[in-house]
Design a protein around this motif. Structure first.
Motif, PDB file in Angstrom:
ATOM      1  N   UNK A 174       9.467  -2.376  -9.561  1.00  0.00           N
ATOM      2  CA  UNK A 174       8.867  -3.871  -9.170  1.00  0.00           C
ATOM      3  C   UNK A 174      10.253  -4.784  -9.043  1.00  0.00           C
ATOM      4  N   UNK A 175      11.104  -4.507  -9.720  1.00  0.00           N
ATOM      5  CA  UNK A 175      12.433  -5.188  -9.754  1.00  0.00           C
ATOM      6  C   UNK A 175      13.050  -5.000  -8.312  1.00  0.00           C
ATOM      7  N   UNK A 176      13.252  -3.596  -8.103  1.00  0.00           N
ATOM      8  CA  UNK A 176      13.580  -3.370  -6.661  1.00  0.00           C
ATOM      9  C   UNK A 176      12.966  -4.143  -5.224  1.00  0.00           C
ATOM     10  N   UNK A 177      11.450  -4.005  -5.663  1.00  0.00           N
ATOM     11  CA  UNK A 177      10.778  -4.651  -4.678  1.00  0.00           C
ATOM     12  C   UNK A 177      11.084  -6.186  -4.507  1.00  0.00           C
ATOM     13  N   UNK A 178      11.259  -6.762  -5.751  1.00  0.00           N
ATOM     14  CA  UNK A 178      11.790  -8.185  -5.533  1.00  0.00           C
ATOM     15  C   UNK A 178      13.275  -8.151  -4.930  1.00  0.00           C
ATOM     16  N   UNK A 179      14.083  -7.539  -5.167  1.00  0.00           N
ATOM     17  CA  UNK A 179      15.310  -7.503  -4.326  1.00  0.00           C
ATOM     18  C   UNK A 179      15.108  -7.539  -2.961  1.00  0.00           C
ATOM     19  N   UNK A 232       0.637  -1.285   0.152  1.00  0.00           N
ATOM     20  CA  UNK A 232       0.150   0.040   0.151  1.00  0.00           C
ATOM     21  C   UNK A 232       0.836   1.217   0.037  1.00  0.00           C
ATOM     22  N   UNK A 233       2.223   1.068   0.008  1.00  0.00           N
ATOM     23  CA  UNK A 233       2.932   2.243   0.065  1.00  0.00           C
ATOM     24  C   UNK A 233       3.000   3.121  -1.327  1.00  0.00           C
ATOM     25  N   UNK A 234       2.966   2.325  -2.556  1.00  0.00           N
ATOM     26  CA  UNK A 234       2.794   2.905  -3.579  1.00  0.00           C
ATOM     27  C   UNK A 234       1.823   2.410  -4.535  1.00  0.00           C
ATOM     28  N   UNK A 235       0.717   3.296  -4.888  1.00  0.00           N
ATOM     29  CA  UNK A 235      -0.281   2.698  -5.784  1.00  0.00           C
ATOM     30  C   UNK A 235       0.001   2.368  -7.177  1.00  0.00           C
ATOM     31  N   UNK A 236       1.086   3.240  -7.520  1.00  0.00           N
ATOM     32  CA  UNK A 236       1.579   2.845  -9.197  1.00  0.00           C
ATOM     33  C   UNK A 236       3.048   2.665  -9.056  1.00  0.00           C
ATOM     34  N   UNK A 237       3.342   1.595  -9.843  1.00  0.00           N
ATOM     35  CA  UNK A 237       4.860   1.264  -9.863  1.00  0.00           C
ATOM     36  C   UNK A 237       5.132   0.910 -11.371  1.00  0.00           C
ATOM     37  N   UNK A 238       6.339   1.340 -11.720  1.00  0.00           N
ATOM     38  CA  UNK A 238       6.850   0.940 -13.220  1.00  0.00           C
ATOM     39  C   UNK A 238       7.711  -0.174 -12.740  1.00  0.00           C
ATOM     40  N   UNK A 249       4.035  -7.184  -6.026  1.00  0.00           N
ATOM     41  CA  UNK A 249       3.061  -6.340  -6.926  1.00  0.00           C
ATOM     42  C   UNK A 249       2.909  -4.837  -6.550  1.00  0.00           C
ATOM     43  N   UNK A 250       2.533  -3.888  -7.108  1.00  0.00           N
ATOM     44  CA  UNK A 250       2.237  -2.467  -6.839  1.00  0.00           C
ATOM     45  C   UNK A 250       1.297  -2.523  -5.717  1.00  0.00           C
ATOM     46  N   UNK A 251       1.524  -1.198  -4.950  1.00  0.00           N
ATOM     47  CA  UNK A 251       0.547  -0.987  -3.705  1.00  0.00           C
ATOM     48  C   UNK A 251      -0.792  -1.235  -3.732  1.00  0.00           C
ATOM     49  N   UNK A 252      -1.503  -0.860  -5.078  1.00  0.00           N
ATOM     50  CA  UNK A 252      -2.674  -0.860  -5.113  1.00  0.00           C
ATOM     51  C   UNK A 252      -3.466  -2.323  -5.195  1.00  0.00           C
ATOM     52  N   UNK A 283      15.198 -17.421  -1.834  1.00  0.00           N
ATOM     53  CA  UNK A 283      13.930 -17.416  -1.841  1.00  0.00           C
ATOM     54  C   UNK A 283      13.418 -17.471  -3.423  1.00  0.00           C
ATOM     55  N   UNK A 284      12.147 -18.283  -3.313  1.00  0.00           N
ATOM     56  CA  UNK A 284      11.248 -18.040  -4.658  1.00  0.00           C
ATOM     57  C   UNK A 284      10.615 -16.963  -4.789  1.00  0.00           C
ATOM     58  N   UNK A 285      10.711 -16.042  -5.705  1.00  0.00           N
ATOM     59  CA  UNK A 285      10.022 -14.847  -6.023  1.00  0.00           C
ATOM     60  C   UNK A 285       9.129 -14.717  -7.250  1.00  0.00           C
ATOM     61  N   UNK A 286       7.867 -14.386  -6.893  1.00  0.00           N
ATOM     62  CA  UNK A 286       6.766 -14.439  -8.128  1.00  0.00           C
ATOM     63  C   UNK A 286       6.496 -12.923  -8.118  1.00  0.00           C
ATOM     64  N   UNK A 287       5.760 -12.552  -9.274  1.00  0.00           N
ATOM     65  CA  UNK A 287       5.111 -11.360  -9.597  1.00  0.00           C
ATOM     66  C   UNK A 287       3.687 -11.586  -9.792  1.00  0.00           C
TER      67      UNK A 287
END
Length: 348
Positions: free
Chosen positions: A158-163, A148-154, A237-240, A178-182
């Protein structure tokens, strides 16, 4: 150098009041005897409350804050009062090195805004992400971000979030890769927005590819009905979308619990059935209890800030504090910085 044993606690945040906050801190202290606390809030009220927790009194200090952040207060308004509110002062203690982490049950938007302004972002991170473990059927929970911190993400976000999510999962789940999925609307490569597909391409190349080296396994896309299966350790995922998924999961858990309660109280035979199945139902209750999974962290900040659920009970507050202590001892910020360096080198 910051002493990792000191945790700053916004004692005035939360829906349940100061008494529950102090009881949660005392419980965390019993679990982790090395921990010490800076209790931020109304000095006289905290001092009176500590009389019920003599052991906590010996291992804590009170930091007076004349004001509190209101639950419905806008982040822009809260920032103006950062120097006088319990939330703002708790974060400032981390900034000044007096505390290794800050924990608050208060206004999420205000907490993020204050933390981002005071602590700044780690180099290579554009935005903070709110991450928390959610229960699954697998051997461990699943880290989900952003919640919920970022409703829109490029794609870059998303790559930074995965890391960051993978670094977090390695610490709390003790995993090497860790197994990471989108999160997506389908598992096929052509599904989803351009941002999600671009992020997947980057993660495949830098995590699973020959030029990689990131300590994670990118598993591709995951649909919403697979969140709790236990097939992933991190879901991005994005925050939304993340906030909707989180609230849906919490609502479903309450629905199942209320449905079972209604079913077992519908007749005498049902009540007998409840007594027979009580061990199983208590196990289910404990597994779904959000207080056992409490403590969302703002990943990407140059410091550790943990958000406890506003309605958390004593157990939930203690869980959030324990989570903060674990992230400090495992040096979460350094791990994220190292992984970001690895991906920059891989892309170059």
């Amino acid at each position: 150098m910051t002493d990792p044993s000191w945790i700053a606690v916004d004692a005035m945040g939360g829906d349940e009041g100061l008494a529950v906050m102090l009881a949660g801190v005392a419980r965390a202290r019993r679990r982790h005897e090395e921990m010490r606390f800076l209790l931020v809030g109304d000095e006289s009220a905290i001092a009176a409350g500590l009389k019920n927790h003599p052991n906590l009194s010996q291992h804590s200090e009170i930091v007076h804050a004349p004001e509190t952040v209101e639950a419905a207060e806008k982040p822009t308004q809260a920032i103006r009062r950062a120097k006088t509110t319990s939330m703002g002062i708790a974060i400032d203690l981390v900034k000044r090195g007096r505390a290794a982490a800050a924990v608050s049950s208060g206004n999420t938007g205000a907490l993020m805004a204050m933390a981002k302004l005071a602590l700044r972002m780690l180099p290579g991170i554009d935005r903070p992400a709110l991450a928390a473990p959610l229960p699954t059927l697998g051997d461990n929970d699943v880290v989900m971000l952003d919640l919920g911190a970022n409703t829109e993400c490029d794609a870059r976000n998303l790559v930074q979030f995965a890391i960051m999510g993978a670094a977090y999962a390695r610490i709390i789940f003790d995993l090497e890769r860790p197994r990471v999925g989108l999160l997506n609307i389908g598992s096929e490569d052509q599904k989803g927005t351009d941002e999600i597909r671009d992020a997947a391409h980057t993660l495949r190349e830098t995590a699973n590819g020959a030029v990689g080296g990131l300590p994670l396994d990118f598993t591709g896309f995951v649909e919403g009905d697979k969140l709790a299966r236990g097939d992933h350790d991190v879901i991005v995922c994005d925050g939304f979308a993340g906030n909707i998924a989180l609230k849906t999961a919490e609502g479903t858990a309450r629905f199942v619990a209320d449905l079972l309660k209604r079913a077992f109280s519908s007749s005498a035979r049902s009540k007998i059935g409840f007594l027979i199945s009580r061990p199983a139902t208590e196990l289910l209750r404990d597994h779904l209890d959000p207080n056992n999974h409490n403590g969302a962290v703002f990943l990407g900040l140059n410091g550790v800030v943990v958000k406890s659920h506003g309605g958390a009970n004593e157990l939930g507050v203690a869980t959030a504090i324990g989570n903060a202590a674990k992230l400090v001892s495992a040096n979460l910020t350094r791990r994220i910085a190292d992984d970001l360096g690895a991906i920059r080198q891989a892309v170059a």
